[in-house]
Design a protein around this motif. Structure first.
Motif, mmCIF file in Angstrom:
data_model
loop_
_atom_site.group_PDB
_atom_site.id
_atom_site.type_symbol
_atom_site.label_atom_id
_atom_site.label_comp_id
_atom_site.label_asym_id
_atom_site.label_seq_id
_atom_site.Cartn_x
_atom_site.Cartn_y
_atom_site.Cartn_z
ATOM 1 N N GLU A 50 33.356 34.226 43.876
ATOM 2 C CA GLU A 50 32.651 33.307 44.778
ATOM 3 C C GLU A 50 32.255 33.976 46.083
ATOM 4 O OE1 GLU A 50 35.208 29.888 45.088
ATOM 5 O OE2 GLU A 50 34.333 29.003 43.280
ATOM 6 N N GLY A 51 32.463 35.284 46.197
ATOM 7 C CA GLY A 51 31.989 36.032 47.351
ATOM 8 C C GLY A 51 32.953 36.154 48.510
ATOM 9 N N VAL A 52 34.206 35.739 48.345
ATOM 10 C CA VAL A 52 35.187 35.826 49.425
ATOM 11 C C VAL A 52 35.770 37.240 49.460
ATOM 12 C CG1 VAL A 52 37.364 34.942 50.330
ATOM 13 C CG2 VAL A 52 35.742 33.394 49.212
ATOM 14 N N LEU A 53 35.814 37.843 50.656
ATOM 15 C CA LEU A 53 36.325 39.197 50.813
ATOM 16 C C LEU A 53 37.803 39.160 51.181
ATOM 17 C CD1 LEU A 53 35.398 42.182 50.799
ATOM 18 C CD2 LEU A 53 35.055 41.971 53.273
ATOM 19 N N LEU A 54 38.631 39.917 50.450
ATOM 20 C CA LEU A 54 40.064 39.973 50.680
ATOM 21 C C LEU A 54 40.491 41.413 50.922
ATOM 22 C CD1 LEU A 54 41.200 37.661 47.734
ATOM 23 C CD2 LEU A 54 41.039 37.013 50.143
ATOM 24 N N ARG A 55 41.455 41.631 51.820
ATOM 25 C CA ARG A 55 42.010 42.959 52.061
ATOM 26 C C ARG A 55 42.926 43.343 50.909
ATOM 27 N NH1 ARG A 55 45.551 43.278 56.483
ATOM 28 N NH2 ARG A 55 45.416 45.532 56.196
ATOM 29 N N ALA A 56 42.860 44.613 50.526
ATOM 30 C CA ALA A 56 43.646 45.058 49.385
ATOM 31 C C ALA A 56 43.890 46.560 49.485
ATOM 32 C CB ALA A 56 42.924 44.719 48.077
ATOM 33 N N LEU A 73 46.227 40.983 49.660
ATOM 34 C CA LEU A 73 46.821 40.033 50.596
ATOM 35 C C LEU A 73 46.153 38.676 50.375
ATOM 36 C CD1 LEU A 73 47.123 42.022 53.952
ATOM 37 C CD2 LEU A 73 48.944 41.351 52.386
ATOM 38 N N PRO A 74 46.843 37.750 49.717
ATOM 39 C CA PRO A 74 46.216 36.461 49.413
ATOM 40 C C PRO A 74 45.887 35.691 50.693
ATOM 41 C CG PRO A 74 48.238 36.777 48.153
ATOM 42 C CD PRO A 74 48.218 37.824 49.214
ATOM 43 N N ASP A 75 44.804 34.976 50.653
ATOM 44 C CA ASP A 75 44.415 34.087 51.746
ATOM 45 C C ASP A 75 44.706 32.661 51.302
ATOM 46 O OD1 ASP A 75 43.157 32.487 53.614
ATOM 47 O OD2 ASP A 75 41.452 33.841 53.864
ATOM 48 N N PRO A 76 45.677 31.968 51.944
ATOM 49 C CA PRO A 76 46.040 30.617 51.490
ATOM 50 C C PRO A 76 44.893 29.626 51.595
ATOM 51 C CG PRO A 76 47.059 31.121 53.608
ATOM 52 C CD PRO A 76 46.470 32.399 53.102
ATOM 53 N N ARG A 77 43.861 29.984 52.379
ATOM 54 C CA ARG A 77 42.707 29.085 52.513
ATOM 55 C C ARG A 77 41.722 29.242 51.371
ATOM 56 N NH1 ARG A 77 41.032 31.542 58.123
ATOM 57 N NH2 ARG A 77 41.423 33.342 56.769
ATOM 58 N N VAL A 78 41.902 30.284 50.546
ATOM 59 C CA VAL A 78 40.968 30.583 49.472
ATOM 60 C C VAL A 78 41.573 30.167 48.137
ATOM 61 C CG1 VAL A 78 39.687 32.398 48.277
ATOM 62 C CG2 VAL A 78 40.008 32.518 50.767
ATOM 63 N N ASP A 79 40.830 29.386 47.388
ATOM 64 C CA ASP A 79 41.287 28.952 46.073
ATOM 65 C C ASP A 79 40.583 29.804 45.024
ATOM 66 O OD1 ASP A 79 42.479 27.552 44.042
ATOM 67 O OD2 ASP A 79 41.006 25.925 44.062
ATOM 68 N N TYR A 80 41.335 30.582 44.296
ATOM 69 C CA TYR A 80 40.738 31.357 43.216
ATOM 70 C C TYR A 80 41.671 31.347 42.016
ATOM 71 C CZ TYR A 80 43.555 34.995 45.521
ATOM 72 O OH TYR A 80 44.568 35.699 46.118
ATOM 73 N N ALA A 81 41.097 31.666 40.875
ATOM 74 C CA ALA A 81 41.801 31.450 39.619
ATOM 75 C C ALA A 81 42.579 32.675 39.163
ATOM 76 C CB ALA A 81 40.791 31.057 38.540
ATOM 77 N N GLU A 262 54.332 33.985 39.045
ATOM 78 C CA GLU A 262 53.252 33.460 39.880
ATOM 79 C C GLU A 262 53.644 32.101 40.451
ATOM 80 O OE1 GLU A 262 49.268 33.263 41.485
ATOM 81 O OE2 GLU A 262 50.659 34.842 40.893
ATOM 82 N N TRP A 263 54.231 31.247 39.611
ATOM 83 C CA TRP A 263 54.651 29.922 40.063
ATOM 84 C C TRP A 263 55.751 30.030 41.115
ATOM 85 C CZ3 TRP A 263 59.424 27.521 39.760
ATOM 86 C CH2 TRP A 263 59.439 26.170 40.125
ATOM 87 N N VAL A 264 56.727 30.919 40.898
ATOM 88 C CA VAL A 264 57.831 31.075 41.848
ATOM 89 C C VAL A 264 57.323 31.526 43.212
ATOM 90 C CG1 VAL A 264 59.907 32.400 42.377
ATOM 91 C CG2 VAL A 264 59.561 31.503 40.090
ATOM 92 N N VAL A 265 56.446 32.553 43.213
ATOM 93 C CA VAL A 265 55.949 33.076 44.483
ATOM 94 C C VAL A 265 55.161 32.017 45.232
ATOM 95 C CG1 VAL A 265 54.412 34.768 45.553
ATOM 96 C CG2 VAL A 265 55.967 35.472 43.736
ATOM 97 N N ARG A 266 54.307 31.297 44.536
ATOM 98 C CA ARG A 266 53.496 30.266 45.202
ATOM 99 C C ARG A 266 54.379 29.141 45.727
ATOM 100 N NH1 ARG A 266 47.951 28.832 42.201
ATOM 101 N NH2 ARG A 266 47.709 27.800 44.211
ATOM 102 N N THR A 267 55.411 28.774 44.948
ATOM 103 C CA THR A 267 56.320 27.719 45.397
ATOM 104 C C THR A 267 57.096 28.166 46.633
ATOM 105 O OG1 THR A 267 56.553 26.885 43.144
ATOM 106 C CG2 THR A 267 58.261 26.257 44.726
ATOM 107 N N ALA A 268 57.581 29.420 46.625
ATOM 108 C CA ALA A 268 58.343 29.930 47.755
ATOM 109 C C ALA A 268 57.500 30.042 49.012
ATOM 110 C CB ALA A 268 58.942 31.294 47.417
ATOM 111 N N GLN A 269 56.188 30.237 48.832
ATOM 112 C CA GLN A 269 55.284 30.323 49.973
ATOM 113 C C GLN A 269 54.801 28.959 50.432
ATOM 114 O OE1 GLN A 269 52.416 33.059 48.308
ATOM 115 N NE2 GLN A 269 53.286 34.786 49.423
#
Length: 274
Positions: A50-56, A73-81, A262-269
Motif C-alpha cells: 500500500e506504499g507505506v515506508l518502514l525502516r528495516a 520496525l513495525p509501525d503500530p499505526r500501519v495495518d498490513y497483512a 506472531e500472536w504472542v508478540v502482538r498481544t504483549a505489545q
C-alpha cells in the motif's frame, strides 16, 4: 486490505533491490541475490503493497540456499497483512502476487512437483517447489524473493514458497532447463535462527535499556513478558512432540510456530490479536 497486501518492495536509497514478503509483522523474507552483497546490519527500506515506508535492516542471510531475512520496525499505526502458509502438491495452480514493476506480468502456472532434501553443494537440505509457468519466459531473477501462493478452488490462497533466483533454482532442480523454482515455506522458515522458537521467545525477555533512534533494526525491539509466555512455551513444545510422534506433519510445524509467536508478540505489545 486484500490477501495480497503482505508483499513488499525492498530498496536502499534510490535503488530498488527487489521483492519480499512478511512472514511476521517484524520480519520479511527475500532472496539474498536481491540484496546485492549487503551483509547483516545493513539498512534497507521496506515499502508495503500500500506504499507505506518502514525502516528495516538485514537480520540474517542464508547464503547456502540464497535467502535472507529482513528485520522491520513495525509501525503500530500501519495495518498490513501476514499470510497463511501451507505446502504445495504436484498439479496445484500457483500465482506470484509480487511483480517487479506495474508493466511486468504476474507469474502463474502449475506445480511440477515438490522434491525434498535438495542441496546446493555443501548447503543445507531444503524442499523445493518446482514450478512451471503458464506464460512466456521472462527474466525470473526480477521476481526472486517474492511469494508463491497456492491457488486452489474452494480454498483461501496460502503461501507455499519463496521464488529462488534463477541460478540457484537451476542448481536445486539438478540442472533442469526451467530456471523457475521456490524454496518451500517450511524449509525457508527453518533456515533462520532468528525465526526459531527460542529466538522469538527471547524477544519477550527484556525492555529496551535506552532509545536508539538511529539503530539499524536488525531485530524488532523487545517487549515485556506477559502471562502468555509460559503457555506459549508449552504449546511450542507440544507442536514438536506431536511432529516427533507422527501426529502432525513436520511440514506444518514451522508455519504454526510463526503464527503462534506472531500472536504472542502482538498481544504483549498491546495490539489486538487477529
Amino acid at each position: 486490505m486484500t490477501h495480497e497486501d503482505y508483499w513488499v518492495v525492498l530498496s536502499q536509497g534510490d535503488q530498488v533491490l527487489g521483492g519480499g514478503f512478511f512472514v511476521t509483522r517484524s520480519y520479511v523474507l527475500t532472496s539474498a541475490a536481491r540484496l546485492r552483497g549487503l551483509g547483516c546490519g545493513a539498512p534497507v527500506d521496506v515499502r508495503t503493497a500500500e506504499g507505506v515506508l518502514l525502516r528495516a535492516g538485514v537480520a540474517e542471510v542464508a547464503d547456502d540456499v540464497g535467502l535472507a531475512l529482513i528485520g522491520v520496525l513495525p509501525d503500530p499505526r500501519v495495518d498490513y497483512a501476514t499470510p497463511g502458509a501451507d505446502r504445495a502438491v504436484k498439479g496445484d495452480p500457483w500465482h506470484a502476487p509480487f511483480r517487479p514493476d506495474i508493466t511486468a506480468r504476474f507469474l502463474s502456472g502449475t506445480v511440477d512437483g515438490v522434491v525434498h532434501d535438495r542441496r546446493d553443494g555443501d548447503g543445507r537440505a531444503v524442499s523445493v517447489v518446482e514450478l512451471a509457468s503458464a506464460g512466456p519466459a521472462v527474466e525470473y531473477g526480477d521476481y526472486a524473493g517474492g511469494p508463491v501462493e497456492r491457488r486452489t478452488t474452494g480454498a483461501e490462497p496460502a503461501v507455499v514458497g519463496v521464488v529462488l533466483d534463477p541460478e540457484r533454482a537451476v542448481r536445486l532442480r539438478e540442472g533442469a532447463e526451467e530456471p523457475l523454482a521456490a524454496c518451500a515455506i517450511d524449509s525457508a522458515v527453518g533456515l533462520f535462527e532468528t525465526l526459531s522458537a527460542q529466538s522469538l521467545l527471547g524477544m519477550l525477555g527484556a525492555l529496551p535499556q535506552e532509545a536508539e533512534a538511529e539503530r539499524v533494526p536488525t531485530v524488532p525491539p523487545p517487549v515485556a513478558v506477559d502471562h502468555s509466555l509460559g503457555t506459549t512455551r508449552h504449546v511450542l513444545r507440544e507442536f514438536k512432540d506431536m511432529a516427533d510422534e507422527g501426529l502432525v506433519d513436520p511440514a506444518f510445524v514451522s508455519p504454526m510456530q510463526i503464527r503462534l509467536m506472531e500472536w504472542v508478540v502482538r498481544t504483549a505489545q498491546g495490539e489486538e490479536a487477529s
